[in-house]
Design a protein around this motif. Structure first.
Motif, PDB file in Angstrom:
ATOM      1  N   ALA B 223     -37.621 -47.110-107.263  1.00 56.36           N
ATOM      2  CA  ALA B 223     -36.839 -47.354-108.371  1.00 56.36           C
ATOM      3  C   ALA B 223     -35.439 -47.878-107.970  1.00 56.36           C
ATOM      4  O   ALA B 223     -34.874 -48.502-108.887  1.00 56.36           O
ATOM      5  CB  ALA B 223     -36.823 -45.619-108.673  1.00 56.36           C
ATOM      6  N   ASP B 224     -35.136 -47.961-106.640  1.00 59.37           N
ATOM      7  CA  ASP B 224     -33.953 -48.713-106.323  1.00 59.37           C
ATOM      8  C   ASP B 224     -34.287 -50.195-106.396  1.00 59.37           C
ATOM      9  O   ASP B 224     -35.565 -50.539-105.821  1.00 59.37           O
ATOM     10  CB  ASP B 224     -33.805 -48.322-104.782  1.00 59.37           C
ATOM     11  N   GLY B 225     -33.263 -50.831-106.496  1.00 58.90           N
ATOM     12  CA  GLY B 225     -33.481 -52.481-106.496  1.00 58.90           C
ATOM     13  C   GLY B 225     -33.371 -52.838-104.996  1.00 58.90           C
ATOM     14  O   GLY B 225     -32.345 -52.517-104.228  1.00 58.90           O
ATOM     15  N   VAL B 277     -24.062 -59.398 -91.793  1.00 56.15           N
ATOM     16  CA  VAL B 277     -25.082 -59.974 -91.056  1.00 56.15           C
ATOM     17  C   VAL B 277     -24.154 -60.473 -89.595  1.00 56.15           C
ATOM     18  O   VAL B 277     -24.473 -60.209 -88.444  1.00 56.15           O
ATOM     19  CB  VAL B 277     -25.899 -61.326 -91.302  1.00 56.15           C
ATOM     20  N   LYS B 278     -22.972 -60.787 -90.082  1.00 54.52           N
ATOM     21  CA  LYS B 278     -21.970 -61.426 -88.944  1.00 54.52           C
ATOM     22  C   LYS B 278     -21.494 -60.320 -87.950  1.00 54.52           C
ATOM     23  O   LYS B 278     -21.490 -60.281 -86.854  1.00 54.52           O
ATOM     24  CB  LYS B 278     -20.803 -62.118 -89.603  1.00 54.52           C
ATOM     25  N   LEU B 279     -21.185 -59.208 -88.757  1.00 56.26           N
ATOM     26  CA  LEU B 279     -20.745 -58.048 -87.917  1.00 56.26           C
ATOM     27  C   LEU B 279     -21.585 -57.044 -87.642  1.00 56.26           C
ATOM     28  O   LEU B 279     -21.401 -56.135 -86.888  1.00 56.26           O
ATOM     29  CB  LEU B 279     -19.518 -57.373 -88.702  1.00 56.26           C
ATOM     30  N   ASN B 280     -22.765 -57.594 -87.989  1.00 53.11           N
ATOM     31  CA  ASN B 280     -23.983 -56.525 -87.592  1.00 53.11           C
ATOM     32  C   ASN B 280     -23.494 -55.123 -88.027  1.00 53.11           C
ATOM     33  O   ASN B 280     -24.005 -54.193 -87.256  1.00 53.11           O
ATOM     34  CB  ASN B 280     -24.373 -56.498 -86.159  1.00 53.11           C
ATOM     35  N   LYS B 281     -23.224 -54.733 -89.063  1.00 55.32           N
ATOM     36  CA  LYS B 281     -22.717 -53.627 -89.672  1.00 55.32           C
ATOM     37  C   LYS B 281     -23.567 -53.330 -90.987  1.00 55.32           C
ATOM     38  O   LYS B 281     -23.419 -54.284 -91.833  1.00 55.32           O
ATOM     39  CB  LYS B 281     -21.200 -53.455 -89.957  1.00 55.32           C
ATOM     40  N   PRO B 282     -23.896 -52.184 -91.410  1.00 55.33           N
ATOM     41  CA  PRO B 282     -24.170 -51.769 -92.954  1.00 55.33           C
ATOM     42  C   PRO B 282     -22.950 -51.718 -93.654  1.00 55.33           C
ATOM     43  O   PRO B 282     -21.900 -51.462 -93.317  1.00 55.33           O
ATOM     44  CB  PRO B 282     -25.199 -50.609 -92.670  1.00 55.33           C
ATOM     45  N   PHE B 283     -23.089 -51.854 -94.859  1.00 56.99           N
ATOM     46  CA  PHE B 283     -22.116 -51.802 -95.979  1.00 56.99           C
ATOM     47  C   PHE B 283     -22.557 -50.979 -97.016  1.00 56.99           C
ATOM     48  O   PHE B 283     -23.572 -50.926 -97.480  1.00 56.99           O
ATOM     49  CB  PHE B 283     -21.700 -53.164 -96.246  1.00 56.99           C
ATOM     50  N   LYS B 284     -21.891 -50.122 -97.646  1.00 54.81           N
ATOM     51  CA  LYS B 284     -21.891 -49.385 -99.016  1.00 54.81           C
ATOM     52  C   LYS B 284     -20.888 -49.352 -99.564  1.00 54.81           C
ATOM     53  O   LYS B 284     -19.655 -49.139 -99.532  1.00 54.81           O
ATOM     54  CB  LYS B 284     -21.941 -47.776 -98.112  1.00 54.81           C
ATOM     55  N   SER B 285     -21.238 -49.737-100.899  1.00 54.93           N
ATOM     56  CA  SER B 285     -20.142 -49.905-101.883  1.00 54.93           C
ATOM     57  C   SER B 285     -19.823 -48.620-102.709  1.00 54.93           C
ATOM     58  O   SER B 285     -20.554 -47.591-102.551  1.00 54.93           O
ATOM     59  CB  SER B 285     -20.657 -50.863-103.080  1.00 54.93           C
ATOM     60  N   GLU B 286     -18.825 -48.580-103.356  1.00 53.02           N
ATOM     61  CA  GLU B 286     -18.507 -47.481-104.333  1.00 53.02           C
ATOM     62  C   GLU B 286     -19.267 -47.568-105.659  1.00 53.02           C
ATOM     63  O   GLU B 286     -19.879 -48.691-105.547  1.00 53.02           O
ATOM     64  CB  GLU B 286     -16.981 -47.608-104.819  1.00 53.02           C
ATOM     65  N   GLU B 287     -19.328 -46.820-106.512  1.00 54.32           N
ATOM     66  CA  GLU B 287     -19.817 -46.839-107.734  1.00 54.32           C
ATOM     67  C   GLU B 287     -19.586 -48.446-108.516  1.00 54.32           C
ATOM     68  O   GLU B 287     -18.345 -48.566-108.623  1.00 54.32           O
ATOM     69  CB  GLU B 287     -19.680 -45.934-108.770  1.00 54.32           C
ATOM     70  N   VAL B 288     -20.658 -49.143-108.678  1.00 53.37           N
ATOM     71  CA  VAL B 288     -20.513 -50.215-109.499  1.00 53.37           C
ATOM     72  C   VAL B 288     -21.275 -50.015-110.776  1.00 53.37           C
ATOM     73  O   VAL B 288     -22.372 -49.762-110.717  1.00 53.37           O
ATOM     74  CB  VAL B 288     -21.017 -51.426-108.693  1.00 53.37           C
ATOM     75  N   LEU B 289     -20.571 -50.616-111.868  1.00 55.10           N
ATOM     76  CA  LEU B 289     -21.047 -50.620-113.181  1.00 55.10           C
ATOM     77  C   LEU B 289     -21.741 -51.841-113.530  1.00 55.10           C
ATOM     78  O   LEU B 289     -21.099 -52.784-113.497  1.00 55.10           O
ATOM     79  CB  LEU B 289     -20.064 -50.068-114.287  1.00 55.10           C
ATOM     80  N   ILE B 290     -23.173 -52.160-113.519  1.00 54.65           N
ATOM     81  CA  ILE B 290     -23.808 -53.208-114.068  1.00 54.65           C
ATOM     82  C   ILE B 290     -24.653 -52.869-115.181  1.00 54.65           C
ATOM     83  O   ILE B 290     -25.567 -52.075-115.390  1.00 54.65           O
ATOM     84  CB  ILE B 290     -24.977 -53.512-112.623  1.00 54.65           C
ATOM     85  N   ILE B 297     -24.275 -49.561-104.052  1.00 51.71           N
ATOM     86  CA  ILE B 297     -25.227 -50.780-103.256  1.00 51.71           C
ATOM     87  C   ILE B 297     -25.022 -50.825-101.886  1.00 51.71           C
ATOM     88  O   ILE B 297     -23.846 -50.551-101.176  1.00 51.71           O
ATOM     89  CB  ILE B 297     -24.396 -51.996-103.802  1.00 51.71           C
ATOM     90  N   PHE B 298     -26.027 -50.877-101.228  1.00 55.33           N
ATOM     91  CA  PHE B 298     -26.346 -50.924 -99.689  1.00 55.33           C
ATOM     92  C   PHE B 298     -26.426 -52.237 -99.256  1.00 55.33           C
ATOM     93  O   PHE B 298     -27.487 -52.752 -99.688  1.00 55.33           O
ATOM     94  CB  PHE B 298     -26.800 -49.861 -99.182  1.00 55.33           C
ATOM     95  N   VAL B 299     -25.960 -52.777 -98.311  1.00 51.18           N
ATOM     96  CA  VAL B 299     -26.168 -54.002 -97.648  1.00 51.18           C
ATOM     97  C   VAL B 299     -26.565 -53.721 -95.972  1.00 51.18           C
ATOM     98  O   VAL B 299     -25.793 -53.279 -95.128  1.00 51.18           O
ATOM     99  CB  VAL B 299     -25.050 -55.111 -97.897  1.00 51.18           C
ATOM    100  N   VAL B 319     -30.671 -57.080 -96.267  1.00 53.23           N
ATOM    101  CA  VAL B 319     -31.201 -56.436 -97.244  1.00 53.23           C
ATOM    102  C   VAL B 319     -29.983 -55.759 -98.043  1.00 53.23           C
ATOM    103  O   VAL B 319     -29.282 -55.127 -97.714  1.00 53.23           O
ATOM    104  CB  VAL B 319     -32.224 -55.190 -96.650  1.00 53.23           C
ATOM    105  N   VAL B 320     -30.206 -55.897 -99.716  1.00 56.56           N
ATOM    106  CA  VAL B 320     -29.628 -55.184-100.457  1.00 56.56           C
ATOM    107  C   VAL B 320     -30.255 -54.287-101.332  1.00 56.56           C
ATOM    108  O   VAL B 320     -31.138 -54.710-101.638  1.00 56.56           O
ATOM    109  CB  VAL B 320     -28.822 -56.285-101.404  1.00 56.56           C
ATOM    110  N   ILE B 321     -29.800 -52.942-101.337  1.00 59.67           N
ATOM    111  CA  ILE B 321     -30.303 -52.030-102.059  1.00 59.67           C
ATOM    112  C   ILE B 321     -29.381 -51.456-103.148  1.00 59.67           C
ATOM    113  O   ILE B 321     -28.301 -51.165-102.874  1.00 59.67           O
ATOM    114  CB  ILE B 321     -30.840 -50.779-101.055  1.00 59.67           C
ATOM    115  N   PHE B 322     -30.024 -51.756-104.260  1.00 58.41           N
ATOM    116  CA  PHE B 322     -29.189 -51.179-105.508  1.00 58.41           C
ATOM    117  C   PHE B 322     -29.588 -49.765-105.969  1.00 58.41           C
ATOM    118  O   PHE B 322     -30.546 -49.518-106.264  1.00 58.41           O
ATOM    119  CB  PHE B 322     -29.302 -51.898-106.864  1.00 58.41           C
ATOM    120  N   HIS B 323     -28.823 -48.512-105.628  1.00 56.74           N
ATOM    121  CA  HIS B 323     -29.197 -47.333-105.863  1.00 56.74           C
ATOM    122  C   HIS B 323     -28.631 -46.664-107.178  1.00 56.74           C
ATOM    123  O   HIS B 323     -27.174 -46.667-107.226  1.00 56.74           O
ATOM    124  CB  HIS B 323     -28.902 -46.371-104.642  1.00 56.74           C
ATOM    125  N   ASP B 324     -29.292 -46.281-108.003  1.00 57.66           N
ATOM    126  CA  ASP B 324     -29.042 -46.001-109.465  1.00 57.66           C
ATOM    127  C   ASP B 324     -28.481 -44.703-109.340  1.00 57.66           C
ATOM    128  O   ASP B 324     -28.988 -43.597-109.081  1.00 57.66           O
ATOM    129  CB  ASP B 324     -29.901 -45.922-110.541  1.00 57.66           C
TER     130      ASP B 324
END
Lengths: 122, 589
Positions: B223-225, B277-290, B297-299, B319-324
């Motif tokens: 279900a996640d993008g 990729v550069k920092l070799n670190k995962p990233f997690k976004s705040e809520e994004v309205l699309i 969004i997780f990277v 990898v980018v994951i869009f979690h609703d």
């Protein structure tokens, strides 16, 4: 004599504030919902409107929008008097050009009338 | 005599000599033969050793590589230990070009190279039944140097097709300038090695394919993008959910630019991928309205150790994951609205009482008698309303905590209902409404209920019915005994008065013996879309009652909680302009 319109479905508040303002020799008109408020705004042309948010038929924010859209109505200062403390309602009111936002439960009749006097005297 | 004897001796000696020679010849011959067998055995052993060595090397060096070129390189690097040749070469089908690689053991003429190349092109064409452009070949020559003066043509030569998973992927060629070199023996051995390697790759590819299919199916159905890119932001994997999120459900080749365009600057997908990729670190976004939905969004950086070995990991992309989170977000909003509604409903009567008391404090002598009476009435109304709300909130809290005790006792339910009808008569009269009660003759005298609980259920349902019905309307309280298999509307038909609407038969078909109470009104009715949420405690209807009385929407949630505590169920049928019938079922056993 300055004319004040109070639009509120909270009968107790309406009754108490009317009594207080009448003691100070203001003329007070009341309306129990936004629709009635709109009619009385046009017919009575008050100097100040005290407006509740949560009301049947037409709520305070919708009332303000209709008021601002109607160019035939001269600009009347509006103070919101509500028991809602949600930020979005306040900011919505501010964007519609209100003069003040009074949280009813945080104020006494005295402090409310002082605010009313300040606005009417400017 | 002497002569004869001498001759005789000579003959004997001669015979002995012949025998000796014969014997020595025999031994020499025998020795020679044994040596041949030994040498052959030695060759066999070394071939076997080579086979084993090469397979071990393949195993060690390739690991789980599926790179055919790499595997063939390993084979040809050690092939000279067993087969004699001037050159060993392979030709592989690359993604864009043919790859031709020749390793020279001895120096050859340029024409030798061209000849081999042509022969290999031809055999590949024959194997695949397809023409190849000679120019479209990437050529690599290694080993000994090419010498122009030394022209020796190709005199010995053999081809082995390279087959992976039943598909020809290339050819391997061994060639020499000497004549008559390659016998079946050499060819068989090389063929065997190639076959072994091919078998290993094929089965490995099979495993990978199955695993890939599983992973693909999983990613597809998520279900996640999910989007995976390489380090140049080319999209390697994208699932249908990700396509739908950016509003391109049908587009075949989605690029990073489609994401950049459709995310409208709300999320810097490229920048975050680069950073991650550069920092070799995962990233997690705040809520994004699309496009009307909220996402977290997780990277993640994607690294692999396949390329260089176990310790060194190379970044291959991200990898980018869009979690609703729209559903969570709306629940959160409902909770917030609920809290703000409760706060509002509590503040209003309390601040009203507070304001009145402020007026009264000014001294009762200044207040007219009629105003004074009105103030007292308002204090009474407001405090009643607040008390009701506080009780509702406490009940809901109890229900939530599972502490709402239902103590069933045999009670004359008729008496309970009559009592409630009596209680509401004055307010019904005020609202110009008729309130009527009708019982089924088959009703048992005693029903196991929690009297206080059922009283509250009736309070909430009757006060709702009165609130939402216009003057000159009516509210009916109807009670029947339901038996399994009997139509509920037939059972209600036994009563002198009817419900405003028919009850849903399917709900009662298999219901065991029970008492059914219906509160039927001729009020405004409820919109079909709102009925579903009616018994949800966080849902307050927008519908304002005819009398302007506001509700918190808690009453029905409490009704549901209490009735379910009895092992029963609640329901409603309603139609705009006709009215509503709320009913609850109390099982008799």
């Amino acid at each position: 004599m300055k004319k004040i319109l109070i639009i509120d479905d909270d009968i107790t508040f309406l009754k108490a504030l009317s009594a207080k303002l009448e003691l100070l020799t203001y003329q007070v008109i009341t309306a129990l919902d936004g629709e009635e408020g709109l009619i009385k705004t046009i017919s009575e042309k008050p100097d100040l409107i005290l407006l509740d948010i949560k009301m049947p038929k037409l709520d305070g924010i919708s009332f303000l929008k209709k008021l601002r859209m109607n160019e035939n109505i001269p600009k009347i200062p509006v103070i919101i008097t509500s028991n809602l403390s949600t930020i979005d309602k306040i900011s919505e009111g501010v964007s519609l050009g209100i003069k003040g936002y009074i949280l009813k439960s945080n104020e006494t009749l005295d402090t409310i009338t002082k605010e009313v006097q300040t606005i009417l005297n400017t | 005599m002497t002569t004869v004897t001498t001759i005789g001796i000579l003959v004997l000696v001669g015979l002995i000599a012949i025998f000796a020679i014969g014997l020595s010849v025999y031994f020499v011959f025998k020795n020679y033969k044994a040596k041949g067998i030994l040498e052959k055995r030695e060759r066999d052993i070394s071939r076997r050793m080579y086979e084993l060595a090469i397979l071990k090397e393949l195993g060690d060096r390739i690991g789980y590589s599926l790179d055919v070129q790499q595997i063939i390189d390993i084979i040809i690097n050690s092939l000279h230990q067993f087969i004699d040749y001037s050159a060993v070469s392979y030709m592989l089908l690359g993604p864009e070009k043919l790859i031709f690689k020749m390793h020279l053991e001895r120096s050859v003429h340029q024409r030798f190279v061209i000849d081999i190349k042509d022969r290999m092109l031809n055999s590949l064409s024959a194997l695949l039944d397809r023409e190849f452009n000679k120019k479209n070949v990437k050529e690599i020559i290694s080993g000994a140097i090419i010498i122009e003066e030394l022209y020796e043509p190709v005199r010995s030569f053999f081809n082995i097709p390279l087959v992976i998973d039943e598909k020809v992927v290339g050819v391997l060629t061994v060639a020499d300038t000497k004549i008559g070199l390659y016998k079946e023996e050499e060819m068989t051995i090389l063929y065997k090695i190639i076959q072994q390697a091919s078998k290993a790759v094929t089965s490995l590819q099979g495993v990978v394919k199955t695993e890939q299919a599983k992973v693909n199916a999983m990613v597809e159905s998520m279900a996640d993008g999910v989007v995976m890119t390489d380090i140049d932001y080319r999209i390697m994997v994208i699932n249908p959910s990700a396509r739908a999120i950016i509003g391109l459900p049908k587009k075949e080749n989605v690029t990073i630019f489609d994401f950049i365009d459709n995310l409208e600057g709300k999320f810097d997908i490229r920048g975050k991928l680069e950073e991650s990729v550069k920092l070799n670190k995962p990233f997690k976004s705040e809520e994004v309205l699309i496009r009307d939905k909220f996402y977290k969004i997780f990277v993640f950086p994607v690294k692999t150790n396949v390329i260089r070995g176990i310790d060194e990991k190379d970044a291959v992309g991200g990898v980018v994951i869009f979690h609703d989170v729209t559903a969570e977000k709306s629940i959160e909003q409902i909770r917030e609205q609920f809290t703000s509604m409760i706060v509002h409903e509590l503040r209003t009567p309390l601040s009203g009482i507070n304001k009145i008391s402020e007026l009264l404090r000014g001294g009762p002598e200044k207040i007219k008698k009629e105003d004074f009476d009105e103030y007292i009435r308002l204090i009474n109304v407001d405090s009643n309303g607040m008390l009701e709300l506080v009780n509702d909130i406490l009940d809901i809290a109890k229900l939530e905590a599972g502490k709402f005790d239902v103590k069933k006792e045999p009670v004359d339910i008729k008496k309970v209902i009559d009592n409630r009808a009596e209680f509401f008569k004055p307010s019904a009269l005020d609202a110009k409404l008729a309130i009527r009660v009708a019982y089924d003759t088959e009703l048992p005298t005693l029903v196991p209920i929690d009297q206080a609980g059922i009283k509250q259920v009736l309070n909430n349902l009757i006060s709702n019915a009165l609130k939402f019905t216009k003057a000159n309307g009516s509210v009916e309280i109807l009670i029947v005994r339901h038996k399994k298999g009997i139509k509920i509307n037939d059972e209600f038909a036994r009563l002198p008065t009817k419900t405003a609407l028919s009850l849903p038969e399917d709900k009662f078909v298999n219901m065991p013996e029970s008492v059914v109470v219906a509160i039927s009104d001729t009020g405004a009715g409820i919109d079909a879309g709102e009925i579903k949420e009616l018994f949800n405690k966080f849902k307050q209807l927008n519908t304002k009652s005819e009398t302007g009385i506001k509700g918190t929407g808690l009453g029905l949630a409490i009704v549901k909680g209490i009735v379910e505590g009895h092992g029963g169920s609640v329901g409603v049928v309603s139609e705009i302009g006709i009215g509503s019938v709320f009913f609850f079922v109390l099982p008799l056993n």
